[in-house]
Design a protein around this motif. Structure first.
Motif, short mmCIF file in Angstrom:
data_model
loop_
_atom_site.label_atom_id
_atom_site.label_comp_id
_atom_site.label_asym_id
_atom_site.label_seq_id
_atom_site.Cartn_x
_atom_site.Cartn_y
_atom_site.Cartn_z
N TYR A 1 47.27 -19.90 -40.45
CA TYR A 1 46.64 -21.41 -40.98
C TYR A 1 47.03 -22.29 -41.00
O TYR A 1 46.31 -23.12 -41.14
N SER A 2 47.78 -22.82 -39.64
CA SER A 2 48.12 -23.65 -39.19
C SER A 2 46.41 -24.08 -37.83
O SER A 2 46.61 -25.30 -38.33
N LEU A 3 46.12 -23.66 -37.47
CA LEU A 3 44.58 -23.54 -36.83
C LEU A 3 43.54 -23.85 -37.88
O LEU A 3 42.98 -24.85 -38.21
N MET A 4 43.62 -23.74 -38.84
CA MET A 4 42.75 -23.90 -40.45
C MET A 4 43.11 -25.14 -40.69
O MET A 4 41.96 -26.49 -40.40
N LEU A 5 44.15 -25.73 -41.35
CA LEU A 5 44.92 -27.08 -41.51
C LEU A 5 44.45 -27.83 -40.54
O LEU A 5 44.04 -29.46 -40.47
N SER A 6 45.38 -27.76 -39.29
CA SER A 6 44.66 -28.77 -38.24
C SER A 6 43.33 -28.36 -38.05
O SER A 6 42.84 -30.03 -37.46
N LEU A 7 42.79 -28.57 -37.86
CA LEU A 7 40.89 -27.90 -37.88
C LEU A 7 39.68 -28.69 -39.15
O LEU A 7 39.55 -29.60 -38.52
N LEU A 8 40.39 -28.54 -39.95
CA LEU A 8 40.69 -29.01 -41.36
C LEU A 8 40.50 -30.94 -41.00
O LEU A 8 39.50 -31.38 -40.72
N TRP A 9 42.03 -31.02 -40.32
CA TRP A 9 42.00 -32.19 -40.69
C TRP A 9 41.54 -32.43 -39.32
O TRP A 9 40.91 -34.54 -39.50
N ALA A 10 41.06 -32.43 -38.42
CA ALA A 10 40.60 -33.12 -37.06
C ALA A 10 39.30 -33.25 -37.12
O ALA A 10 38.64 -34.37 -36.69
N ARG B 1 42.21 -33.00 -27.30
CA ARG B 1 43.17 -33.86 -27.71
C ARG B 1 43.54 -33.97 -28.83
O ARG B 1 44.37 -34.37 -29.94
N VAL B 2 42.41 -34.70 -29.56
CA VAL B 2 42.46 -34.64 -31.03
C VAL B 2 42.18 -33.73 -32.50
O VAL B 2 43.31 -34.57 -32.69
N PHE B 3 42.37 -32.26 -32.06
CA PHE B 3 42.68 -30.74 -31.85
C PHE B 3 44.25 -31.20 -31.93
O PHE B 3 45.05 -30.74 -33.52
N LEU B 4 44.78 -31.26 -30.38
CA LEU B 4 46.09 -30.59 -30.48
C LEU B 4 46.91 -31.82 -31.34
O LEU B 4 48.21 -31.10 -31.81
N ASN B 5 46.38 -32.96 -31.65
CA ASN B 5 47.43 -33.48 -32.40
C ASN B 5 48.35 -32.84 -33.63
O ASN B 5 48.75 -33.28 -33.55
N SER B 6 46.86 -32.88 -34.29
CA SER B 6 46.87 -32.20 -35.61
C SER B 6 47.34 -31.34 -35.24
O SER B 6 48.51 -30.45 -36.90
N PHE B 7 47.22 -30.70 -34.87
CA PHE B 7 47.86 -28.94 -34.71
C PHE B 7 49.44 -28.93 -34.51
O PHE B 7 50.14 -27.90 -35.62
N ALA B 8 50.06 -29.64 -33.67
CA ALA B 8 51.01 -29.69 -33.31
C ALA B 8 51.81 -29.80 -34.92
O ALA B 8 53.04 -29.71 -34.49
N ILE B 9 51.62 -31.14 -35.41
CA ILE B 9 51.83 -31.72 -37.21
C ILE B 9 52.12 -30.75 -38.16
O ILE B 9 52.66 -30.53 -38.52
N CYS B 10 50.31 -29.85 -37.96
CA CYS B 10 50.43 -28.66 -39.15
C CYS B 10 51.48 -27.69 -38.75
O CYS B 10 51.94 -27.16 -39.50
N PHE B 11 51.38 -27.65 -37.28
CA PHE B 11 52.19 -26.20 -37.00
C PHE B 11 53.83 -26.13 -37.26
O PHE B 11 54.31 -25.49 -37.57
N GLY B 12 53.97 -27.58 -36.14
CA GLY B 12 55.69 -28.09 -37.06
C GLY B 12 56.26 -28.30 -37.95
O GLY B 12 57.05 -28.14 -38.94
N ALA B 13 55.54 -28.65 -38.76
CA ALA B 13 55.81 -28.72 -40.83
C ALA B 13 55.74 -27.00 -41.07
O ALA B 13 56.43 -27.02 -41.77
#
Length: 447
Positions: free
Chosen positions: A138-147, A81-93
């Motif tokens: 790129y979305s996976l890398m950014l969201s994983l680092l963030w989460a 859940r924590v990762f998907l929240n970050s992933f949704a934001i990074c992927f959407g952006a």
């Protein structure tokens, strides 16, 4: 509502929606495959017949993911859940940025067409698979680092380790997500992402009022080596009866001696009777002692077995062909002396290797996102960006070396994955054993 039923609600909704989407998309894809096989009688048919099944798998991916989520432990679900929240934001952006950049470049072309909104919708609907394949790593890398950085900062990673979980077990659900996205990218990269790249120019040409051309200056020799074709221009809708432009056909005998040459302004193939109609052809006859030239003011019909699909195939560039197209090309041209086998074989392997960069991105970012001190997060992000740039560079250089013959096609396609998987394993080992990553790299450069 009971908790057990509430837990089954989302999987049930995804199952129903996936079945509905599959019931619409799979028959439509099957019809396109059937038309394709008619035009390409020498195709590797099983490679094309796999397309509807892959569309069906894509439709049920949300259902499969929801079932896996429900079967996971409480800590795994929390991590996801924590990762998907970050992933949704990074992927959407990233998706919005890419969309706005593309529409800024192409909006002027669409505005020239009276069917602007129809072409605009068609363009981005077709382009969606290629866009997803491009931005997912790129979305996976950014969201994983963030989460993971956020969980590290709040000491949640430390708390999980104190429960007896290893770092590998903590990131296991994220690795599973990376594997799932790799499968999704592999399915899109099988046909639909390359198809989107091949259709982009034709849609933009149609919007700006230009003639839609799929290929130019195409040479083709039929299977029994009795006819050599040269086509100056292939219209995009040649399969719907649009005429081929500037056609020259050389007819050879069994000894490969030129006996006849036919030159025509246009050549049209009929899907109904499978015959060719040449407009006002000029026939040069070399079979007699003297060459005779016979111009015709009317059209002539020829019963040749070649189809426009077969003729255009050598003129299609490898980056614009999916796995079925590349497989068929290699099957029909592997032993031809004039074929560029290395380029097509390299791209065939690259179609399979490219999607797994999603999984490798997860493996690289996970040990860099988990830190145990405040200063480590910024350094991990810097190393991750550096490695991401290295992956982009290597994924361009290695296939080029394969196309030029400096590396075997298989090695050229998979070298980036092999290299960065090895780097990821080193990073995981250092993180599991408590050895610093960023500080060690910094000391290397400092020394």
């Amino acid at each position: 509502m009971p908790k057990a039923l509430r837990n089954l609600l989302w999987p049930f909704l995804f199952l129903i929606s996936g079945a509905g989407a599959a019931s619409v998309l799979c028959p439509a894809e099957s019809a396109q495959v059937a038309e394709r096989i008619i035009g390409y009688p020498d195709s590797v048919v099983p490679a094309y017949r796999l397309r509807p099944w892959l569309i069906g798998i894509i439709c049920f991916v949300p259902f499969i993911a929801s079932v896996i989520y429900r079967c996971s432990s409480t800590l795994d679900r929390y991590t996801i859940r924590v990762f998907l929240n970050s992933f949704a934001i990074c992927f959407g952006a990233l998706f919005i940025v890419m969309f706005l950049e593309d529409i800024q470049d192409n909006l002027s072309d669409f505005q020239e067409s009276p069917q602007m909104w129809e072409l605009l919708a068609k363009h981005y609907l077709i382009k969606l698979p290629a866009l997803l394949v491009f931005i997912l790593p790129y979305s996976l890398m950014l969201s994983l680092l963030w989460a993971l950085g956020k969980m590290s900062k709040s000491q949640e990673i430390v708390a999980m380790i104190q429960t007896g979980r290893s770092i590998t077990r903590i990131v296991a659900p994220l690795i599973s997500f990376g594997f799932l996205t790799s499968i999704v990218c592999l399915i899109f990269n099988y046909h639909w992402a390359p198809y989107a790249d091949s259709q982009e120019k034709s849609i933009l040409d149609a919007a700006s009022g230009k003639a839609k051309t799929e290929a130019k200056h195409v040479a083709f020799q039929n299977g029994d080596d009795t006819r050599q074709w040269y086509v100056g221009s292939f219209p995009f809708d040649h399969s719907q009866g649009a005429p081929l432009q500037s056609v020259s056909i050389s007819v050879l005998d069994e000894h490969q001696t030129l006996r006849q040459r036919i030159i025509a302004d246009t050549a049209t193939w009929s899907l109904e009777d499978r015959k060719w109609t040449l407009t006002k052809p000029v026939i040069f006859d070399f079979s007699a002692d003297e060459t005779t030239v016979t111009p015709h003011q009317s059209s002539l019909v020829f019963d040749w077995p070649e189809t426009p699909f077969q003729i255009i195939k050598p003129g299609l560039k490898p980056p614009l062909l999916g796995i079925p197209g590349l497989t068929s090309w290699l099957s029909n041209h592997r032993d031809h002396p004039l074929s560029d086998k290395r380029t097509y074989l390299t791209h065939w392997h690259y179609r399979f290797s490219l999607p797994f960069m999603c999984l490798i991105t997860i493996l690289l970012a996970a040990p860099l996102g988990i830190v145990f001190n405040r200063r480590g997060l910024g350094g991990g992000v810097a190393v991750a960006i550096f490695l991401c740039a290295g992956m982009i560079f290597c994924s361009t250089v290695f296939p080029t070396l394969g196309e030029s013959g400096h590396l075997p096609p298989f090695i050229a396609a998979w070298a980036t994955n092999i290299l960065f998987t090895f780097v990821a394993l080193i990073l995981f080992y250092r993180r599991m054993t408590g050895q610093p990553i960023y500080q060690t790299i910094k000391s290397w450069f400092g020394s």
